[in-house]
Design an enzyme around this catalytic site. Structure first.
Site, PDB file in Angstrom:
ATOM      1  N   GLU A  70      25.919   6.905  45.432  1.00  0.00           N
ATOM      2  CA  GLU A  70      24.784   7.135  46.334  1.00  0.00           C
ATOM      3  C   GLU A  70      23.724   8.053  45.713  1.00  0.00           C
ATOM      4  O   GLU A  70      22.911   8.649  46.432  1.00  0.00           O
ATOM      5  CB  GLU A  70      25.285   7.707  47.656  1.00  0.00           C
ATOM      6  CG  GLU A  70      26.087   6.693  48.459  1.00  0.00           C
ATOM      7  CD  GLU A  70      26.643   7.302  49.724  1.00  0.00           C
ATOM      8  OE1 GLU A  70      26.046   7.100  50.786  1.00  0.00           O
ATOM      9  OE2 GLU A  70      27.675   7.979  49.651  1.00  0.00           O
ATOM     10  N   SER A 113      27.328   4.518  52.532  1.00  0.00           N
ATOM     11  CA  SER A 113      26.183   3.603  52.437  1.00  0.00           C
ATOM     12  C   SER A 113      26.590   2.132  52.477  1.00  0.00           C
ATOM     13  O   SER A 113      25.906   1.280  51.925  1.00  0.00           O
ATOM     14  CB  SER A 113      25.374   3.871  51.156  1.00  0.00           C
ATOM     15  OG  SER A 113      24.699   5.093  51.266  1.00  0.00           O
ATOM     16  N   TYR A 133      18.669   0.694  53.826  1.00  0.00           N
ATOM     17  CA  TYR A 133      17.662   1.298  52.947  1.00  0.00           C
ATOM     18  C   TYR A 133      16.472   0.414  52.609  1.00  0.00           C
ATOM     19  O   TYR A 133      15.431   0.924  52.230  1.00  0.00           O
ATOM     20  CB  TYR A 133      18.323   1.787  51.651  1.00  0.00           C
ATOM     21  CG  TYR A 133      19.428   2.769  51.925  1.00  0.00           C
ATOM     22  CD1 TYR A 133      19.147   3.994  52.529  1.00  0.00           C
ATOM     23  CD2 TYR A 133      20.743   2.463  51.630  1.00  0.00           C
ATOM     24  CE1 TYR A 133      20.152   4.895  52.817  1.00  0.00           C
ATOM     25  CE2 TYR A 133      21.765   3.361  51.906  1.00  0.00           C
ATOM     26  CZ  TYR A 133      21.465   4.573  52.496  1.00  0.00           C
ATOM     27  OH  TYR A 133      22.460   5.452  52.781  1.00  0.00           O
ATOM     28  N   ARG A 193      26.715  13.541  61.083  1.00  0.00           N
ATOM     29  CA  ARG A 193      26.454  12.350  61.895  1.00  0.00           C
ATOM     30  C   ARG A 193      27.740  11.597  62.117  1.00  0.00           C
ATOM     31  O   ARG A 193      28.568  11.491  61.219  1.00  0.00           O
ATOM     32  CB  ARG A 193      25.463  11.447  61.154  1.00  0.00           C
ATOM     33  CG  ARG A 193      24.561  10.627  62.051  1.00  0.00           C
ATOM     34  CD  ARG A 193      23.744   9.648  61.240  1.00  0.00           C
ATOM     35  NE  ARG A 193      24.569   8.563  60.792  1.00  0.00           N
ATOM     36  CZ  ARG A 193      24.531   8.036  59.560  1.00  0.00           C
ATOM     37  NH1 ARG A 193      23.706   8.497  58.637  1.00  0.00           N
ATOM     38  NH2 ARG A 193      25.327   7.042  59.262  1.00  0.00           N
ATOM     39  N   ASP A 199      29.257   7.879  63.275  1.00  0.00           N
ATOM     40  CA  ASP A 199      28.954   6.470  63.526  1.00  0.00           C
ATOM     41  C   ASP A 199      29.952   5.914  64.529  1.00  0.00           C
ATOM     42  O   ASP A 199      31.152   6.135  64.396  1.00  0.00           O
ATOM     43  CB  ASP A 199      29.020   5.658  62.222  1.00  0.00           C
ATOM     44  CG  ASP A 199      27.908   6.046  61.252  1.00  0.00           C
ATOM     45  OD1 ASP A 199      26.923   6.657  61.705  1.00  0.00           O
ATOM     46  OD2 ASP A 199      28.037   5.734  60.053  1.00  0.00           O
ATOM     47  N   GLU A 210      33.310   6.738  61.660  1.00  0.00           N
ATOM     48  CA  GLU A 210      33.383   7.709  60.555  1.00  0.00           C
ATOM     49  C   GLU A 210      32.484   8.897  60.843  1.00  0.00           C
ATOM     50  O   GLU A 210      31.570   8.829  61.668  1.00  0.00           O
ATOM     51  CB  GLU A 210      32.957   7.066  59.232  1.00  0.00           C
ATOM     52  CG  GLU A 210      31.539   6.524  59.273  1.00  0.00           C
ATOM     53  CD  GLU A 210      30.831   6.563  57.921  1.00  0.00           C
ATOM     54  OE1 GLU A 210      31.372   7.130  56.964  1.00  0.00           O
ATOM     55  OE2 GLU A 210      29.693   6.054  57.858  1.00  0.00           O
ATOM     56  N   ASN A 264      29.918  11.538  58.812  1.00  0.00           N
ATOM     57  CA  ASN A 264      29.169  11.811  57.585  1.00  0.00           C
ATOM     58  C   ASN A 264      28.826  13.298  57.578  1.00  0.00           C
ATOM     59  O   ASN A 264      28.169  13.773  58.501  1.00  0.00           O
ATOM     60  CB  ASN A 264      27.876  10.993  57.552  1.00  0.00           C
ATOM     61  CG  ASN A 264      28.165   9.502  57.555  1.00  0.00           C
ATOM     62  OD1 ASN A 264      28.551   8.940  56.549  1.00  0.00           O
ATOM     63  ND2 ASN A 264      28.006   8.857  58.711  1.00  0.00           N
ATOM     64  N   GLY A 319      21.967  10.971  55.409  1.00  0.00           N
ATOM     65  CA  GLY A 319      20.653  10.811  54.783  1.00  0.00           C
ATOM     66  C   GLY A 319      19.613  11.743  55.395  1.00  0.00           C
ATOM     67  O   GLY A 319      19.638  12.024  56.589  1.00  0.00           O
TER      68      GLY A 319
HETATM   69  N1  LIG Z   1      35.362  -1.933  62.751  1.00  0.00           N
HETATM   70  C1  LIG Z   1      34.089  -2.342  62.686  1.00  0.00           C
HETATM   71  N2  LIG Z   1      33.615  -3.291  63.529  1.00  0.00           N
HETATM   72  C2  LIG Z   1      32.334  -3.731  63.460  1.00  0.00           C
HETATM   73  N3  LIG Z   1      31.447  -3.265  62.569  1.00  0.00           N
HETATM   74  C3  LIG Z   1      31.844  -2.312  61.698  1.00  0.00           C
HETATM   75  C4  LIG Z   1      33.184  -1.794  61.712  1.00  0.00           C
HETATM   76  N4  LIG Z   1      33.288  -0.879  60.728  1.00  0.00           N
HETATM   77  C5  LIG Z   1      32.084  -0.825  60.136  1.00  0.00           C
HETATM   78  N5  LIG Z   1      31.212  -1.667  60.696  1.00  0.00           N
HETATM   79  C6  LIG Z   1      29.805  -1.870  60.269  1.00  0.00           C
HETATM   80  O1  LIG Z   1      29.694  -1.477  58.908  1.00  0.00           O
HETATM   81  C7  LIG Z   1      28.812  -0.355  58.772  1.00  0.00           C
HETATM   82  C8  LIG Z   1      29.333   0.624  57.730  1.00  0.00           C
HETATM   83  O2  LIG Z   1      30.603   1.094  58.098  1.00  0.00           O
HETATM   84  P1  LIG Z   1      31.004   2.632  58.077  1.00  0.00           P
HETATM   85  O3  LIG Z   1      32.448   2.723  58.454  1.00  0.00           O
HETATM   86  O4  LIG Z   1      30.051   3.415  58.891  1.00  0.00           O
HETATM   87  O5  LIG Z   1      30.908   3.007  56.514  1.00  0.00           O
HETATM   88  P2  LIG Z   1      29.772   3.692  55.598  1.00  0.00           P
HETATM   89  O6  LIG Z   1      30.380   4.962  55.130  1.00  0.00           O
HETATM   90  O7  LIG Z   1      29.575   2.762  54.467  1.00  0.00           O
HETATM   91  O8  LIG Z   1      28.550   3.884  56.451  1.00  0.00           O
HETATM   92  C9  LIG Z   1      28.732   0.244  60.164  1.00  0.00           C
HETATM   93  O9  LIG Z   1      27.511   0.923  60.309  1.00  0.00           O
HETATM   94  C10 LIG Z   1      28.845  -0.996  61.054  1.00  0.00           C
HETATM   95  O10 LIG Z   1      27.619  -1.708  61.126  1.00  0.00           O
HETATM   96 MG   LIG Z   2      28.439   4.701  58.310  1.00  0.00          MG
END
Ligand SMILES: Nc1ncnc2c1ncn2[C@@H]1O[C@H](COP(=O)(O)OP(=O)(O)O)[C@@H](O)[C@H]1O
Ligand SMILES: [Mg+2]
Length: 307
Positions: free
Chosen positions: A20, A148, A214, A253, A255, A268, A270, A274
């Site tokens: 990243e 990311s 991005y 943050r 998610d 997750e 963060n 960003g």
């Molecule tokens: N279990 C899930 N079900 C549906 N969408 C998911 C799931 N896990 C991740 N995503 C999608 O993938 C994106 C990235 O996943 P995330 O776990 O936040 O990892 P990163 O650290 O890459 O942001 C999320 O913002 C969401 O859009």
């Molecule tokens: Mg994420």
């Protein structure tokens, strides 16, 4: 200017060695510009180009960490700064390392009853049919320690599982398969003791991937997020709980997804999200009446040695 001068000489850690790096270069330069505009004696410092001990040699007083991913967001730099006795922004060593690891974060959340999608760990010998029987389809496959959306795929059929595993395994030896949540995606910025207004994310892409984050101009960020005040408040409380569950502090943050039945799931945490001017935490802060410069100042003022 008293605020600025009390902060002393500030290093903004920018760039670094993770996948990243590019995102960090963007975040870090925005942070640096904001601090300088506020009269702070701030300087960029790229740990990919200079040894960290130069922070001591050059008599820096505190550090703003604007590095994402490994060797920056994952507790390693935090540990080095602890040893140097230099106050730094954001979470401490343990929380940074834990939040970087999506698998162990989920184990802690499960132990505390914080909802998170069902998962299984994958390896080269996984029984793909069993994984599908357990999680259903689609499945999200992700490296445990990356950000990311790097190395993440949405798997629609059993035949795609192995290739998704191989892709994720290029980024980390621990690979997670997660139940796919059909529903809406929200993110909660955290600042101090407060969860900022939620942002709802909408993308016409398969999921919120690197492009959507991005480069795409068709990603929609809704703030206000469209939920009732009561509902938003309960998700903000969940976000704060899940943030604190991993020991995270100061800013970050969380998610989240909410399925069609209204059940929320945490994805997750963060710990160094960003910080470009169109990033999510700055967007949420703005909706709370905190502009970008003020946000950066507050994060910096909370810098500490955790001990
Ligand atoms: N279990 C899930 N079900 C549906 N969408 C998911 C799931 N896990 C991740 N995503 C999608 O993938 C994106 C990235 O996943 P995330 O776990 O936040 O990892 P990163 O650290 O890459 O942001 C999320 O913002 C969401 O859009
Ligand atoms: Mg994420």
């Amino acid at each position: 200017m008293t605020r600025a001068s009390e902060l002393g000489k500030v290093a903004v850690l920018i760039g670094g060695r993770s996948a990243e790096r590019e995102v960090s270069l963007r975040s870090g330069s925005m942070v640096l510009t904001a601090l300088v505009a506020r009269g702070v004696n701030a300087h960029g410092f790229d740990p990919a180009q200079r040894a960290l001990n130069e922070l001591v040699v050059d008599r820096f007083d505190r550090v703003f960490i604007a590095l994402h991913g490994r060797f920056g967001e994952d507790g390693t730099v935090q540990g080095a700064l602890e040893l140097m006795g230099l106050p730094y922004t954001g979470s401490g060593v343990l929380a940074s390392a834990l939040a970087m690891d999506k698998w162990r974060t989920k184990l802690i959340w499960q132990a505390l009853g914080i909802p998170t999608p069902k998962h299984v760990l994958l390896d080269a010998r996984s029984d793909w049919a069993r994984v599908v029987a357990e999680l259903g389809l689609p499945i999200m496959v992700k490296p445990a320690c990356e950000g990311s959306s790097i190395g993440i795929s949405k798997v629609m059929t059993i035949e795609q599982l192995e290739a998704a595993y191989v892709l994720a395994a290029r980024h980390d030896s621990t690979v997670l398969a997660e139940q796919f949540i059909h529903g809406e995606e929200y993110t909660a910025g955290i600042l101090g003791d407060e969860a900022l207004p939620l942002i709802k994310l909408e993308t016409p892409r398969v999921f919120y991937d690197y492009e959507a984050k991005y480069n795409a101009n068709d990603t929609r960020y809704l703030i206000p997020c469209g939920l009732s005040q009561e509902r938003e408040c309960s998700l903000q409380t969940l976000a704060l709980d899940s943030f604190r569950a991993v020991g995270a502090q100061t800013w970050g943050r969380v998610d989240m997804m909410v399925d069609s039945a209204g059940q929320p799931y945490c994805l997750e945490v963060n710990t160094v999200p960003g910080m470009t001017d169109h990033s999510l935490v700055p967007m949420a802060a703005r909706a709370r009446g905190i502009d970008f410069e003020e946000l950066v100042m507050r994060i910096l003022e909370a810098a500490q040695v955790h001990g």
